[in-house]
Enzyme design. Structure first.
Site, mmCIF file in Angstrom:
data_model
loop_
_atom_site.group_PDB
_atom_site.id
_atom_site.type_symbol
_atom_site.label_atom_id
_atom_site.label_comp_id
_atom_site.label_asym_id
_atom_site.label_seq_id
_atom_site.Cartn_x
_atom_site.Cartn_y
_atom_site.Cartn_z
ATOM 1 C CB ALA A 11 -26.461 27.415 42.701
ATOM 2 C CB SER A 12 -20.957 25.997 42.820
ATOM 3 O OG SER A 12 -21.055 26.168 44.229
#
Length: 288
Positions: A11-12
């Site tokens: 995930a960013s």
């Protein structure tokens, strides 16, 4: 053991992780990996998708506020052990971190992962309970805070919903002046067969209140409310209360049993660890 096929996404942001969880009910959050991956290896957990949040800057680090210290859920055990801010303001955290597993685990494992996993023999649940921490979780409807005594719902179960992520741990300030942590380690796993966390507030002429939390003994870490209520009085009187405090902490506790420790042995270990923690916390110090 041959691994099974699993999809992995890094995930960013927390919001992206939440979006992925909302769209994939079988997805699991991965932080340090030292609780989830062993369970996957043993086929005790079989998520189809791993969402890695361990490298998100927004979930790392320790921030001091006017009335609290907040700890990012992806902060490692080693970072907590080394933190100068925590040693000064909330020393129970670095104290407990020193006895977690081994250096490899401490450098990779995270406090948030351990808390959400809620192993009944883990160290951080007892620390969070003794420090009266609040867990901040984010979800599709926003964020909410859960007091530590409401967070642990039972055996490897917490109040975090499947589509939520633990983001920060908030510790109120000023923290108790006296803290101690005693643990009997399992010789193989390093988990607590029994451990006790003690936090006592120092008043002008003695102790005004305290908190006691136990892990390793029951199906979940627990706050010993009646025992903690006895942690008040003068410096001279409290050592005489130790036996009563210990007995109050384990009244009506149903112990875990396994091949290493039966129920009676585990209860006795809990009593011994708590007594030693109380002695540590009550030991006179320079300036008292």
């Amino acid at each position: 053991m041959i691994p099974y096929e699993v999809e992995y996404l890094r995930a960013s942001s927390v919001q992206q992780a939440l979006s992925i969880l909302a769209q994939n009910p079988e997805a699991k959050i991965l932080a340090g990996g030292h609780t989830l991956l062993p369970m996957m290896k043993l086929r005790l957990a079989r998520p189809g998708l791993l969402v890695d949040i361990g490298r998100l800057p927004e979930l790392r680090g320790i921030v001091v506020h006017e009335d609290s210290v907040s700890i990012g859920s992806a902060t490692t055990h080693a970072e907590l052990e080394a933190s100068a801010e925590l040693k000064r303001l909330a020393p129970l955290f670095p104290l407990a971190a020193t006895v977690i597993a081994d250096p490899t685990v401490r450098n990779r494992g995270t406090i948030g992962g351990a808390l959400v996993h809620a192993d009944p023999s883990a160290d951080w649940p007892a620390v969070a309970l003794a420090m009266d921490a609040e867990m901040e979780v984010a979800g599709g409807q926003g964020s909410r805070r859960i007091p530590a005594h409401e967070f642990f719902a039972g055996f490897m179960s917490t109040a975090v919903e499947p589509d939520e992520v633990l983001t920060r741990i908030h510790v109120p300030l000023p923290a108790p002046g006296r803290v101690a942590y005693r643990k009997f380690r399992h010789p193989s796993s390093g988990y607590a067969v029994a451990a006790a966390a003690v936090a006592i507030n120092v008043a002008k002429d003695g102790y005004s209140w305290g908190r006691i939390a136990i892990t390793g003994v029951a199906d979940a870490a627990f706050r010993a409310w009646e025992a903690g209520a006895l942690l008040e009085g003068s410096f001279a009187d409290l050592p005489d209360k130790v036996d009563a405090i210990v007995e109050a902490a384990f009244t009506n506790v149903t112990p875990l049993e396994d091949n290493f420790a039966d129920g009676a042995y585990r209860l006795q270990l809990g009593r011994v660890m708590l007594k030693r923690a109380l002695v540590d916390a009550l030991e006179p110090r320079r300036g008292d």
